[in-house]
Design a protein around this motif. Sequence first.
Motif, mmCIF file in Angstrom:
data_model
loop_
_atom_site.group_PDB
_atom_site.id
_atom_site.type_symbol
_atom_site.label_atom_id
_atom_site.label_comp_id
_atom_site.label_asym_id
_atom_site.label_seq_id
_atom_site.Cartn_x
_atom_site.Cartn_y
_atom_site.Cartn_z
ATOM 1 N N SER A 134 8.417 5.519 -1.969
ATOM 2 C CA SER A 134 7.065 5.673 -1.452
ATOM 3 C C SER A 134 7.155 5.985 0.029
ATOM 4 N N SER A 189 4.301 3.832 3.440
ATOM 5 C CA SER A 189 3.819 2.640 2.754
ATOM 6 C C SER A 189 3.859 1.432 3.688
ATOM 7 N N SER A 197 11.792 -2.875 -14.075
ATOM 8 C CA SER A 197 10.552 -3.560 -14.468
ATOM 9 C C SER A 197 10.153 -4.666 -13.499
ATOM 10 N N LEU A 243 5.347 -4.571 -7.362
ATOM 11 C CA LEU A 243 4.555 -3.627 -6.572
ATOM 12 C C LEU A 243 3.217 -3.285 -7.211
ATOM 13 N N SER A 244 3.063 -3.612 -8.490
ATOM 14 C CA SER A 244 1.794 -3.314 -9.148
ATOM 15 C C SER A 244 0.744 -4.374 -8.853
ATOM 16 N N THR A 275 2.214 4.852 -2.798
ATOM 17 C CA THR A 275 2.293 5.471 -4.121
ATOM 18 C C THR A 275 3.752 5.661 -4.496
ATOM 19 N N ILE A 276 4.169 5.085 -5.615
ATOM 20 C CA ILE A 276 5.551 5.194 -6.070
ATOM 21 C C ILE A 276 5.760 6.538 -6.774
ATOM 22 N N ASN A 305 8.780 -2.987 -10.332
ATOM 23 C CA ASN A 305 7.512 -2.342 -10.649
ATOM 24 C C ASN A 305 6.411 -3.380 -10.831
ATOM 25 N N LYS A 306 6.752 -4.490 -11.466
ATOM 26 C CA LYS A 306 5.772 -5.579 -11.637
ATOM 27 C C LYS A 306 5.373 -6.136 -10.283
ATOM 28 N N HIS A 332 0.862 -1.176 0.000
ATOM 29 C CA HIS A 332 0.000 0.000 0.000
ATOM 30 C C HIS A 332 0.899 1.227 0.000
#
Length: 402
Positions: free
Chosen positions: A167, A170, A395, A401-402, A130-131, A398-399, A128
Amino acid sequence: MIYEPSNIDLFKEKAQLWASSFSTVCILDSNNYSDPFGSISLMIAVGKTSEFKSDKLQDFKDLQNFLNKHPEEIIPGYLTYDLEAYFFIPNYLLTFKKGKVEIKATDPYAIINAIELIDIKVEAINFHGTIKNRMSRQEYGTAFQKLQEHIFKGDIYEINLCQEFYSENSSLNCFAAYKELNSISPTPFSCFLKHENNFIISASPERFLSKKGEKLISQPIKGTAPRGKTPEEDNEIKNRLKNDLKEISENIMIVDLVRNDLTRSAKAGTVKVEELLGLYSFKQVHQLISTISCTIKPGIESTTTIQNTFPPGSMTGAPKISAMNLISQYEKGNRGLYAGSIGYFNGNNDFDFNVVIRTLIHNSETGYLSFHVGGAITAYANENAEYQECLLKASAINKLLS
């Protein structure tokens, strides 16, 4: 004692989950990559009987004195880019090799029973936050252009420009994140390190420095390309990378820097390039990796060989000191652990350390989460291509954390 589980893979998974509940733990996993210079496939160090901390390691002799007090122990820990240091003597140590596990503990059978009773559950990462970018696309471009001007003026000839994604406030299930990242991007120097409220989740593919007996080995990475979507495309990308003059020049410049760094610890005439521009494939990327070695001259202590080469040349540039001065001027914020090193001393002052890249750091108390990515700038570098390479390197995280 040596224990041979009936199912080694299941025991590994249970052992890591068991270890993650302790306040101090270090898991180092090679993910079964073939490595002539490594000595373990998986190490789990749990709890601490003693520790070494330094806010600024000006003199590596303090660390060497700590090692000398524990000559037979495996001692994991890390050095940050700014030379903060943390190492510890584990209460319990499990090292996995070829289907067997060596357990060092007062009561190894109690450890085995505790691990075997673990119930494997798949836990959600539960991120939880925001990056945000520490450096905007425009700010990256400005820094890139200024640094390239320094190259054209002759101040440096290569530099590694890095940027932070972060972030605030978090939350994250850090061990679940480590397991998922290790699945998305298995690498030979992956790590989960927990110390109090600080968590390090690393998918590093790069060795900084290893010592085995009288031999030092460094394996800098310069040259990155994405994996293809088909075998044909993958081979085409590999061939392009192998013949990319810009990537080749980056790698060779850092090889020269590492050769120079190793010379300070080496017997005369023993520094050699064992492999130049080796192409290695990982789940996310292809990389160009070179291997440089030397024989250590008599009287040089282990920590001195690290001091003579730190921080890793692939993360600075050349000449190293000039590049580091410009890094502090043009990068926004401190690197912290990023571009530092995680690893272990292996008794008798042998050691193996990675380069901290592809790494997520989280403080569970403050909620601050951070990861950096970077790339080399040379006279031939293209700003947009380098920025896209940064995004490629980010990547996997980011993958996650998405």
